[in-house]
Design a protein around this motif. Structure first.
Motif, mmCIF file in Angstrom:
data_model
loop_
_atom_site.group_PDB
_atom_site.id
_atom_site.type_symbol
_atom_site.label_atom_id
_atom_site.label_comp_id
_atom_site.label_asym_id
_atom_site.label_seq_id
_atom_site.Cartn_x
_atom_site.Cartn_y
_atom_site.Cartn_z
ATOM 1 N N VAL A 49 0.843 -1.211 0.000
ATOM 2 C CA VAL A 49 0.000 0.000 0.000
ATOM 3 C C VAL A 49 0.875 1.256 0.000
ATOM 4 C CG1 VAL A 49 -1.698 1.333 1.313
ATOM 5 C CG2 VAL A 49 -1.970 -1.141 1.094
ATOM 6 N N ASP A 50 1.935 1.241 0.802
ATOM 7 C CA ASP A 50 2.817 2.408 0.875
ATOM 8 C C ASP A 50 3.540 2.620 -0.463
ATOM 9 O OD1 ASP A 50 3.788 4.605 2.255
ATOM 10 O OD2 ASP A 50 5.524 3.515 3.050
ATOM 11 N N ALA A 51 3.894 1.521 -1.135
ATOM 12 C CA ALA A 51 4.617 1.637 -2.411
ATOM 13 C C ALA A 51 3.727 2.170 -3.527
ATOM 14 C CB ALA A 51 5.189 0.275 -2.813
ATOM 15 N N VAL A 52 2.501 1.686 -3.621
ATOM 16 C CA VAL A 52 1.643 2.088 -4.746
ATOM 17 C C VAL A 52 0.753 3.288 -4.418
ATOM 18 C CG1 VAL A 52 1.632 -0.270 -5.675
ATOM 19 C CG2 VAL A 52 -0.282 0.484 -4.233
ATOM 20 N N GLY A 53 0.648 3.611 -3.129
ATOM 21 C CA GLY A 53 -0.268 4.659 -2.680
ATOM 22 C C GLY A 53 -0.235 5.946 -3.490
ATOM 23 N N ASP A 246 6.873 -11.349 -5.971
ATOM 24 C CA ASP A 246 7.930 -11.012 -5.011
ATOM 25 C C ASP A 246 7.538 -9.733 -4.262
ATOM 26 O OD1 ASP A 246 10.168 -10.482 -3.538
ATOM 27 O OD2 ASP A 246 11.534 -10.302 -5.259
ATOM 28 N N LEU A 247 6.924 -9.926 -3.091
ATOM 29 C CA LEU A 247 6.396 -8.781 -2.343
ATOM 30 C C LEU A 247 7.497 -7.917 -1.742
ATOM 31 C CD1 LEU A 247 3.396 -10.566 -0.592
ATOM 32 C CD2 LEU A 247 3.327 -9.086 -2.607
ATOM 33 N N LYS A 248 8.725 -8.445 -1.722
ATOM 34 C CA LYS A 248 9.839 -7.653 -1.158
ATOM 35 C C LYS A 248 10.361 -6.628 -2.165
ATOM 36 C CE LYS A 248 9.648 -9.949 2.620
ATOM 37 N NZ LYS A 248 8.446 -9.397 3.286
ATOM 38 N N ASP A 249 10.104 -6.873 -3.445
ATOM 39 C CA ASP A 249 10.651 -5.992 -4.477
ATOM 40 C C ASP A 249 9.704 -4.811 -4.729
ATOM 41 O OD1 ASP A 249 12.067 -4.840 -6.504
ATOM 42 O OD2 ASP A 249 12.148 -6.628 -7.776
ATOM 43 N N VAL A 250 9.700 -3.871 -3.767
ATOM 44 C CA VAL A 250 8.744 -2.764 -3.858
ATOM 45 C C VAL A 250 9.037 -1.822 -5.029
ATOM 46 C CG1 VAL A 250 7.895 -2.731 -1.474
ATOM 47 C CG2 VAL A 250 9.982 -1.496 -2.056
ATOM 48 N N LEU A 255 7.018 0.338 -10.137
ATOM 49 C CA LEU A 255 7.152 0.516 -11.601
ATOM 50 C C LEU A 255 5.953 -0.063 -12.347
ATOM 51 C CD1 LEU A 255 10.944 -0.248 -12.288
ATOM 52 C CD2 LEU A 255 9.740 1.928 -12.662
ATOM 53 N N ARG A 256 5.507 -1.235 -11.915
ATOM 54 C CA ARG A 256 4.341 -1.826 -12.582
ATOM 55 C C ARG A 256 3.097 -0.963 -12.351
ATOM 56 N NH1 ARG A 256 6.877 -6.879 -10.932
ATOM 57 N NH2 ARG A 256 5.645 -6.874 -9.021
ATOM 58 N N ALA A 257 2.964 -0.449 -11.119
ATOM 59 C CA ALA A 257 1.806 0.413 -10.837
ATOM 60 C C ALA A 257 1.833 1.647 -11.732
ATOM 61 C CB ALA A 257 1.790 0.818 -9.363
ATOM 62 N N GLU A 258 2.996 2.244 -11.927
ATOM 63 C CA GLU A 258 3.094 3.428 -12.782
ATOM 64 C C GLU A 258 2.738 3.090 -14.235
ATOM 65 O OE1 GLU A 258 2.982 6.507 -12.667
ATOM 66 O OE2 GLU A 258 3.638 7.033 -14.689
ATOM 67 N N ARG A 259 3.118 1.915 -14.683
ATOM 68 C CA ARG A 259 2.781 1.501 -16.047
ATOM 69 C C ARG A 259 1.261 1.386 -16.219
ATOM 70 N NH1 ARG A 259 3.888 -4.278 -18.818
ATOM 71 N NH2 ARG A 259 3.130 -3.731 -20.897
#
Ligand code: S5P
Length: 274
Positions: A49-53, A246-250, A255-259
């Motif tokens: 959540v913090d990574a894609v927020g 891989d949940l550790k690779d935030v 990057l995928r969320a931005e795409r």
């Protein structure tokens, strides 16, 4: 029709606070991306959540799959919702009689109504499910989505079932803000009605993926362009296509969320300009 209006034009017309908030958030962040964070550990959940927020308009939860849940997790989620400016949607898919769903929505371990701006329900019990949930949600300014269609192979929510779902929504449009569906529902099931003055329902659409066409359990994926530009949907919901394996690779998750954010937004710009 809503399809050709901007999100902010539509926000101004909505009275329901959750619908307004979602449309304003989409416009403010240039994002019609919702991420479905379907992970089972509290710390993984918060990290995703913090990574894609910053990139999303909405975070969709399945709060009942979290193994180490306690109410402190809700406080953390609410803090992240303020920090990153996103709406919260607990994907509870209520499906029981009015009295039972009112209790499931307000009470139990999760107390969904107290923190989730939006939730959803299957229309299968008929209008009483909407009134049951509304008795809890309306005083809190919440919004409800009805599952008018599903993304899975062989889904039974088609034809007259979908039409009845849309009629149920029209009859309760102060609380029902839209649908989980695969396409716009403007005019669906409207008999001799006025399509031009049809209410503005939000269409939130799961079954979105760029890499694969489906999974081994009946899920089917379409691209953001197919969903937003071709089918006129408003929000793309993406789960595994973003949080991956891989949940550790935030960094990769971000990057995928931005795409997906960019693809969803470009598809919207093409739609309103066409
Ligand atoms: O028809 C539907 C409705 C929903 S809410 N199909 C769906 O897949 N969903 C939800 O969207 C599902 O419960 C899951 O949380 C998400 C899709 O996840 P993904 O990993 O397949 O993108």
């Amino acid at each position: 029709p809503a399809q050709t209006l901007t999100y902010s034009e539509r926000a101004a017309r909505h009275k329901n606070p959750a619908a307004k908030l979602l449309l304003e958030t989409i416009e403010r962040k240039n994002s019609n991306l919702a991420v479905s964070v379907d992970v089972t550990k509290r710390e993984d959940f918060l990290a995703v959540v913090d990574a894609v927020g910053p990139l999303v308009c909405l975070i969709k939860t399945h709060i009942d799959i979290i193994e180490d849940f306690d109410y402190g997790l809700i406080k953390r989620l609410e803090e992240l919702s303020k920090k990153h400016d996103f709406v919260i949607f607990e994907d509870r898919k209520f499906a029981d009689i009015g009295n039972t769903v009112a209790l499931q929505y307000s009470s139990g371990v999760h107390k969904i109504a107290s923190w989730s701006h939006i939730t959803n329900a299957h229309p299968v019990p008929g209008p009483s499910i909407v009134s049951g949930l509304a008795s809890v949600g309306v005083p809190l300014g919440r919004g409800l989505l009805l599952l008018a269609e599903m993304s899975t192979k062989g889904a039974l929510a088609t034809g007259s079932y979908t039409e009845e779902a849309v009629r149920m929504a029209r009859a309760n449009s102060q609380f029902v803000i839209g649908f989980i569906a695969q396409r716009r529902m403007d005019g669906v099931g409207l008999v001799g009605g006025d399509v031009e003055n049809e209410g503005d329902f939000l269409i939130l659409t799961p079954g979105v993926g760029l890499e694969v066409k489906g999974d081994a359990m009946g899920q089917q994926y379409r691209t953001p362009d197919e969903v937003v530009r071709e089918s006129g949907c408003d929000v793309i919901i993406v789960g595994r296509g973003i949080y991956g394996t891989d949940l550790k690779d935030v960094d990769a998750i971000r990057l995928r969320a931005e795409r997906y954010r960019k693809e969803g937004w470009d598809a919207y710009l093409k739609r309103i300009r066409s």
